[in-house]
Each structure stands twice: as C-alpha cells, then as structure tokens.
Design a protein around this motif. Structure first.
Motif, PDB file in Angstrom:
ATOM      1  N   GLN A 119     -47.210 -61.534  28.027  1.00  0.00           N
ATOM      2  CA  GLN A 119     -45.960 -62.216  27.663  1.00  0.00           C
ATOM      3  C   GLN A 119     -44.820 -61.230  27.803  1.00  0.00           C
ATOM      4  O   GLN A 119     -44.899 -60.105  27.296  1.00  0.00           O
ATOM      5  N   GLU A 120     -43.792 -61.643  28.516  1.00  0.00           N
ATOM      6  CA  GLU A 120     -42.629 -60.756  28.611  1.00  0.00           C
ATOM      7  C   GLU A 120     -41.832 -60.841  27.316  1.00  0.00           C
ATOM      8  O   GLU A 120     -41.720 -61.902  26.701  1.00  0.00           O
ATOM      9  N   ILE A 121     -41.298 -59.700  26.871  1.00  0.00           N
ATOM     10  CA  ILE A 121     -40.402 -59.660  25.715  1.00  0.00           C
ATOM     11  C   ILE A 121     -39.051 -59.082  26.140  1.00  0.00           C
ATOM     12  O   ILE A 121     -38.222 -58.735  25.312  1.00  0.00           O
ATOM     13  N   HIS A 122     -38.870 -59.006  27.450  1.00  0.00           N
ATOM     14  CA  HIS A 122     -37.686 -58.375  28.026  1.00  0.00           C
ATOM     15  C   HIS A 122     -36.417 -59.147  27.686  1.00  0.00           C
ATOM     16  O   HIS A 122     -35.434 -58.569  27.176  1.00  0.00           O
ATOM     17  N   PHE A 123     -36.411 -60.442  27.957  1.00  0.00           N
ATOM     18  CA  PHE A 123     -35.182 -61.215  27.756  1.00  0.00           C
ATOM     19  C   PHE A 123     -34.864 -61.389  26.275  1.00  0.00           C
ATOM     20  O   PHE A 123     -33.686 -61.433  25.891  1.00  0.00           O
TER      21      PHE A 123
ATOM     22  N   ASP B 251     -30.977 -52.803  28.040  1.00  0.00           N
ATOM     23  CA  ASP B 251     -30.285 -53.349  29.213  1.00  0.00           C
ATOM     24  C   ASP B 251     -31.247 -53.531  30.383  1.00  0.00           C
ATOM     25  O   ASP B 251     -32.466 -53.427  30.232  1.00  0.00           O
ATOM     26  N   HIS B 252     -30.676 -53.773  31.563  1.00  0.00           N
ATOM     27  CA  HIS B 252     -31.450 -54.145  32.748  1.00  0.00           C
ATOM     28  C   HIS B 252     -32.160 -52.968  33.415  1.00  0.00           C
ATOM     29  O   HIS B 252     -32.796 -53.158  34.452  1.00  0.00           O
ATOM     30  N   ARG B 253     -32.090 -51.776  32.850  1.00  0.00           N
ATOM     31  CA  ARG B 253     -32.857 -50.651  33.378  1.00  0.00           C
ATOM     32  C   ARG B 253     -34.179 -50.471  32.635  1.00  0.00           C
ATOM     33  O   ARG B 253     -35.006 -49.643  33.026  1.00  0.00           O
ATOM     34  N   ILE B 254     -34.367 -51.230  31.570  1.00  0.00           N
ATOM     35  CA  ILE B 254     -35.614 -51.183  30.799  1.00  0.00           C
ATOM     36  C   ILE B 254     -36.404 -52.461  31.097  1.00  0.00           C
ATOM     37  O   ILE B 254     -35.823 -53.512  31.389  1.00  0.00           O
ATOM     38  N   LEU B 255     -37.707 -52.375  30.983  1.00  0.00           N
ATOM     39  CA  LEU B 255     -38.560 -53.553  31.050  1.00  0.00           C
ATOM     40  C   LEU B 255     -39.587 -53.447  29.932  1.00  0.00           C
ATOM     41  O   LEU B 255     -40.129 -52.367  29.680  1.00  0.00           O
ATOM     42  N   SER B 256     -39.849 -54.577  29.267  1.00  0.00           N
ATOM     43  CA  SER B 256     -40.859 -54.579  28.207  1.00  0.00           C
ATOM     44  C   SER B 256     -41.656 -55.872  28.246  1.00  0.00           C
ATOM     45  O   SER B 256     -41.146 -56.933  28.596  1.00  0.00           O
ATOM     46  N   TYR B 257     -42.936 -55.733  27.895  1.00  0.00           N
ATOM     47  CA  TYR B 257     -43.826 -56.891  27.808  1.00  0.00           C
ATOM     48  C   TYR B 257     -45.026 -56.495  26.970  1.00  0.00           C
ATOM     49  O   TYR B 257     -45.212 -55.309  26.630  1.00  0.00           O
ATOM     50  N   VAL B 258     -45.836 -57.481  26.608  1.00  0.00           N
ATOM     51  CA  VAL B 258     -47.036 -57.210  25.830  1.00  0.00           C
ATOM     52  C   VAL B 258     -48.248 -57.745  26.578  1.00  0.00           C
ATOM     53  O   VAL B 258     -48.156 -58.710  27.339  1.00  0.00           O
ATOM     54  N   ARG B 259     -49.387 -57.086  26.379  1.00  0.00           N
ATOM     55  CA  ARG B 259     -50.668 -57.499  26.952  1.00  0.00           C
ATOM     56  C   ARG B 259     -51.689 -57.489  25.819  1.00  0.00           C
ATOM     57  O   ARG B 259     -51.661 -56.597  24.961  1.00  0.00           O
ATOM     58  N   TRP B 260     -52.612 -58.446  25.826  1.00  0.00           N
ATOM     59  CA  TRP B 260     -53.579 -58.440  24.748  1.00  0.00           C
ATOM     60  C   TRP B 260     -54.868 -59.184  25.099  1.00  0.00           C
ATOM     61  O   TRP B 260     -54.908 -60.022  25.982  1.00  0.00           O
ATOM     62  N   SER B 261     -55.917 -58.785  24.396  1.00  0.00           N
ATOM     63  CA  SER B 261     -57.208 -59.457  24.404  1.00  0.00           C
ATOM     64  C   SER B 261     -57.669 -59.495  22.958  1.00  0.00           C
ATOM     65  O   SER B 261     -56.966 -59.045  22.052  1.00  0.00           O
ATOM     66  N   GLU B 262     -58.865 -59.995  22.725  1.00  0.00           N
ATOM     67  CA  GLU B 262     -59.381 -59.999  21.352  1.00  0.00           C
ATOM     68  C   GLU B 262     -59.590 -58.585  20.835  1.00  0.00           C
ATOM     69  O   GLU B 262     -59.487 -58.330  19.637  1.00  0.00           O
TER      70      GLU B 262
ATOM     71  N   PRO C 175     -41.217 -60.420  19.393  1.00  0.00           N
ATOM     72  CA  PRO C 175     -40.838 -61.754  18.920  1.00  0.00           C
ATOM     73  C   PRO C 175     -41.903 -62.416  18.046  1.00  0.00           C
ATOM     74  O   PRO C 175     -43.086 -62.072  18.095  1.00  0.00           O
ATOM     75  N   GLU C 176     -41.452 -63.407  17.276  1.00  0.00           N
ATOM     76  CA  GLU C 176     -42.330 -64.127  16.359  1.00  0.00           C
ATOM     77  C   GLU C 176     -43.525 -64.755  17.073  1.00  0.00           C
ATOM     78  O   GLU C 176     -44.628 -64.791  16.539  1.00  0.00           O
ATOM     79  N   SER C 177     -43.301 -65.222  18.325  1.00  0.00           N
ATOM     80  CA  SER C 177     -44.394 -65.868  19.050  1.00  0.00           C
ATOM     81  C   SER C 177     -45.539 -64.889  19.322  1.00  0.00           C
ATOM     82  O   SER C 177     -46.718 -65.269  19.267  1.00  0.00           O
ATOM     83  N   VAL C 178     -45.202 -63.639  19.594  1.00  0.00           N
ATOM     84  CA  VAL C 178     -46.229 -62.628  19.828  1.00  0.00           C
ATOM     85  C   VAL C 178     -46.950 -62.284  18.524  1.00  0.00           C
ATOM     86  O   VAL C 178     -48.189 -62.224  18.468  1.00  0.00           O
TER      87      VAL C 178
END
Length: 623
Positions: free
Chosen positions: A522-526, A536-547, A570-573
């Motif tokens: 899931q991206e958390i960038h925006f 800003d637009h020079r950073i990128l962030s996201y999450v990865r997961w398994s059990e 974010p709350e969804s993550v």
C-alpha cells in the motif's frame, strides 16, 4: 527543461486515468515464494582482465573472458551478493570475426557482423555455444556444461538467451541433433511467403550490403578478405526488424534475417488463434490445445531448440524481442517448456504496455521487462526532473500483473547509471534500487558491474560510451577492479566502490529472505504529501506486509536535501496490521543501526524520520 508544478499535476492525473482504464485486468495473484534476483552477466566480458581497450581491438589485443573464469570462488561471490539466478548473456554461437575454420566453423563476413566480437542476437548455430568463450573451442559445449553444473552447485539457476525473431544472415548449424535441419534448408525461395518457410524472401533480387553512415567502416577500416561491401544472399531475405528492402538501412538489423512464424506479408495469420477464454487457462490446457495441430515449421524448430537446452541443464530463458513474434507461438512454446520443467524461468523483452497482459496470460510468460512504466519513471526521477508521485500511479496500473513485471535499473541495452548521459553518479541509484527491489513481488535484476558503479566509458569500436559494448572485445574497468586478477575479492576497488557493492549486497540479501516483499503493498506517499510537513515529491514511501512481517519503506531521491519529518502511517494500514494504540519498536533492515519507534495514537501511526541525501530506510515492525 524542468517541468513546473502544474505540469506535474496534469501528468499525474493522466497517469491515474490511464491506470484506471487498463483493459481486461484479472484478479491479483499473490505468489508464495520468496523474491528472485537475477544477475545478468555478459559472459565474454566477465572474466576479461585485459585493460588495453583499443577501439576495434582484436581478441588478442583486448582479451576475452571464458566460461572457465566463472570459478567456484566467483560464483560464490555472486551468490553471496544475494543472487538466485544468473543470466549468461551471449552464450549461443553467434557470428564473430575470428578464424575458427580448423574447428569446422565458417568465417563470418564483417559486412554483416556488428563489431568484431559480434552481436549476441545474431545467432549462427542454436545447438552450440560461442567458441570465443571456450579454452578449447573443440570442447566448447562440454565447457559450458561444466559451467552450468558449477552454477547449480553454487546454489543458483541458469538462464540463457533465445532469440526467436531473427537469426544471423549466415546461419549454419554444425552440431544439429539427428533429424534437425537448419533454418531455411527446405524453404521454397521462389516465394515471398510460405507457411513452412523459415524466412521471408524477395524473389529475383540479391541482398545488398547497407550504405555505411556516420563515418562507419566495418572493423574500423582494417583490411579483411571478406570485407568487400558484398555478401552473397540470393534471393534476399527480409531483415530481422522486418525491413523488406533488398538493401536495408544502416540502422536496420541488417546482420540478421527475420523468422517466419506463419504471419503472412499482409499481417494475417496462417494458424489457429487461441480462444478468448484461454487467458484464464494454465499451461497444461494450452499444451493440450496445440496437440495434433499442423503448425508452421519455425514453431517446431524453436520448441526443439528449447528442449535441447532444458535437457542440457539450463533452467530458463530470456526471450529477445518477444513482442515481434505472435502470442499464439508463445502459448505453444512456453506450455511445452513448462510441461518439461514447470519451474522454468521465462523472461521476455516486451516494450508495448498494451501487449503485456496478452503475453503473460495467453503467451504464458512468467516475466516481462518493466521498462516503459517503472524503469522510465525512475530514470526521470534519478535525472532530477521526474517526481516520485508517478511511481504509485505506475504500481496501481500494474496491480493485477505486478508480480510478472521484472524490475531493473541496468541491462545490456540501457545506459550505465554512472554514465554522464544517465545519472553520472552511481550513488544516485541507491534510493532507486531500494524502490526497484522492494516495491512489488516481481523479480529484481542487476547487470554485472552495476554493483560497483561501472560507467561504461569505453569507446570500443562499434559500441560507444554510456553502454558497455556487446559488440566488441573490451575490458570493464570497475568490474575488473572487483575481479582483482581473478581473485574475485574486490581487492582493487576504491572505497566508494566497496561501499556501493556492500549496499547492493545488504539490500539484495534482505529481499530474498523477506516474507513481506511477497505479500501486500500500500502506498502511503500521497497521504504524507497531504498530511506531513516537509514531505515532498523527492521522497517515496509505502508499506509491505505479510502475516510474518510488516515493513515501512521510505526513500529519499534528493541528492542534496536532508529530511527530518514525522512520517504518517494511515489508519487503513494500522487497521490492516491490527496494531493497538501503543508504541512499537522498528528495526532498520538495510543498515541495522538506526532503530525508531512507531507510535500509534487513535489509529494513526507516526514515525520520526531523518533521511540524509539519497538515503533509504526499511523498517520492520516488532510486535
């Protein structure tokens, strides 16, 4: 030219819309295995210690690597880099300018060979290997078989090239298995097209050598008995890129001829098409579909070729310019390969995004190059005018096929990262490599020398700077420093090169062990662009997961900007991860020395982050 902020917003919106409109997207498949890492190595360059690097230099002047140079030590070092598969590029016997007539091999004509060492994509004999690569050319197949065995003993799989779209103009099989005839041996050359002809012809007209351009002269002007501006081919054949000219252009693939798969000159098909619903069928159903059908002769020739190499011990293939060959053929060939070896690794060069899903689902390809979408986007960011906003959009558009899109930052066709025409600094690849290797479940590929910052600066002759030449005998300086006179211990590397290789080693080894990287994304960038001060637009962030594992990935593409901010999860993550309103320790996976705390309050997570220029973090949540 730099793009302004409004232009970037418009581009992002256009990408988002195009991603929403992708046709025929299938449900997302979640693979269970760990990540794959492919090490592409140009076989004749790997072990060459010669540093002469004379433009148009001969094998004797500039040297050449051998199968034997891949020693147990060399292979173990590659394995320890975090590699699971080696793609030995340039193994099948292709046209070269060397005299091997004492071994029964005909001389090749410089007028239809690119460079002196020859293009690996102008294959001359599919049932043998490049004699340049053997200590004893008479024993070349046995030497390659020994390399396959050493590679397997080192714990890695072997991939070689298959070039289905074209062969060398002077194709000549010397060691065909019993019952196998050469390409074109039984063609009716009086016709432009016949379904069982292997080539297309221009009846009544002889082939003419291209008009040389831009000061080019074969072999750099060196005198050669066969370099006379002529090549005997009557009638002329269509050229490999589809040119129907008797005298192809200098920029055409004039050293090759196009293979006929039953596509008539008007583009219509002379074979049965797959039913539409076959995109949902597995390879066994595809295999059964082609049983007992009368098929063009070229289809069976390539099936026999791949079967030969599978029996030889090869574990998979990289298919050159696969999109120039009909998808029905791939259904036939790949299902045949999978029936013989269900775990075979099948990688294809396809550049047209509108064809991706057909070649994966109908053509039964395992993996395609993710060049036009991810590579091109990351390259723009590395060069300073692209925005990280594009990457989540690309990933969204690829969601249904993301596992099948192999990621890379270098290969033999692309500019070296450290070359001035690309990034000019190998360290600019660090955040890009983190993203390339951790964004999806797809395989990661690196090109030999990339891990030590090779800039491809040599003027090799036919091959020019920015790309390490695939046409010439040449040394690869940064890589040679790592080889250290075949000690393969990095003994001559400069300190910055050692640090770069150590970075690749840590990153790639992490990826092949991580469960989360084969799980959800899931991206958390925006969210952070909207809610985090300083992001800003020079950073990128996201999450990865398994059990078993939960990861937070953040990368700083800025070459001169330091960031200190509170990254938001974010709350969804937090909800997906089933975390409570408390603090969780984060363990950094790349460097192992920068721990942080994830604080969850009212369902929102916050991680204090500091990022130096070009620095990335991969945090694992400890529960």
């Amino acid at each position: 030219m730099k793009l302004n902020h409004l232009t970037h917003i418009l581009i992002t919106l256009i990408i988002a819309v195009s991603c929403e409109e992708k046709p025929k997207q299938k449900p997302i498949e979640k693979p269970m295995k760990k990540k794959t890492v492919v090490y592409q190595v140009f076989t004749r360059l790997f072990g060459n210690t010669n540093t002469t690097n004379k433009p148009w230099g001969t094998l004797e002047e500039n040297g050449v690597g051998k199968f034997d140079d891949f020693t147990e030590k060399a292979l173990q070092e590659i394995k320890d880099l975090g590699v699971t598969h080696i793609w030995y590029t340039g193994v099948p016997h292709h046209a070269v300018i060397n005299d091997y007539t004492e071994y029964g091999i005909s001389n090749d004509d410089p007028d239809v060979v690119k460079g002196r060492a020859g293009s690996p994509y102008a294959v001359k004999d599919y049932y043998n290997v490049n004699p340049d690569l053997a200590l004893d050319p008479a024993n070349r197949l046995e030497e390659f078989k020994a390399l396959v065995q050493r590679t397997h003993e080192a714990g890695m799989k072997v991939i070689i090239d298959i070039v289905p779209n074209h062969v060398a103009r002077n194709y000549e099989g010397l060691t065909n298995p019993e019952g196998v005839s050469d390409f074109g041996a039984h063609d009716d050359t009086s016709k432009e097209y016949n379904v069982n002809n292997n080539f297309y012809y221009i009846p009544g007209q002889a082939f003419q050598v291209p008009e040389w351009q831009n000061g080019y002269v074969p072999l750099g002007g060196e005198q050669h008995a066969l370099s006379n501006g002529k090549f005997e081919e009557n009638p002329a054949k269509w050229t490999g890129n589809g040119s129907r000219l008797v005298r192809p252009n200098f920029n055409d693939w004039y050293e090759t001829v196009k293979v006929n798969y039953g596509i008539r000159p008007d583009g219509s098909k002379d074979f049965e098409e797959l039913p539409e619903e076959f995109e949902d069928k597995d390879y066994r159903v595809h295999f059964d579909f082609w049983k007992n059908k009368t098929l063009p002769d070229s289809w069976n020739k390539f099936r026999d070729i791949t079967n030969y190499w599978l029996d030889f011990g090869v574990d998979g293939f990289r298919f050159d310019m696969a999109e120039m060959v009909p998808v029905e053929f791939w259904s036939y060939l790949n299902s045949s390969i999978k029936m013989k070896n269900p775990d075979a690794f099948l990688l294809a060069e396809v550049y047209n995004p509108s064809l991706y899903r057909d070649y994966i689902h109908k053509g039964k390809m395992d993996y395609l190059y993710d060049k036009v979408e991810l590579y091109d986007s990351i390259k723009h960011i590395m060069k300073g005018y692209g925005w990280t906003d594009h990457i989540p959009m690309v990933q969204k558009g690829m969601a249904d096929i993301e596992h099948h899109m192999l990621h890379f930052l270098e290969n033999h066709d692309e500019q070296r990262i450290a070359s001035p025409d690309f990034a000019g600094n190998a360290n600019l690849a660090k955040p890009a490599m983190v993203v390339s290797a951790t964004l999806s479940t797809s395989p990661t590929m690196i090109y030999f020398g990339q891990e030590v910052g090779e800039p491809g600066a040599e003027d090799a002759g036919f091959g020019k700077p920015t790309r390490t030449s695939i046409f010439d005998y040449i040394g690869v300086p940064h890589h040679q420093r790592w080889m250290n006179n075949k000690k393969f211990d990095g003994g001559q590397l400069k300190e910055n090169e050692k640090l770069l290789r150590d970075f690749y080693k840590k990153l790639l080894n992490f990826t092949i062990k991580s469960d989360a990287l084969m799980g959800d994304y899931q991206e958390i960038h925006f969210y952070n662009k909207d809610h985090t001060e300083g992001y800003d637009h020079r950073i990128l962030s996201y999450v990865r997961w398994s059990e078993e594992e939960k990861l937070i990935v953040v990368a700083n593409f800025g070459a001169d900007k330091h960031y200190k901010l509170d990254l938001k999860i974010p709350e969804s993550v937090i909800d997906n991860w089933k975390l409570n309103n408390e603090e969780y320790k984060l363990e950094e996976q790349l460097y192992g020395q920068v721990d942080r705390i994830l604080s969850v309050n009212e369902g929102l997570g916050i991680v204090p982050i500091e990022l130096a220029p070009l620095e990335s973090r991969i945090f694992a949540v400890e529960e």
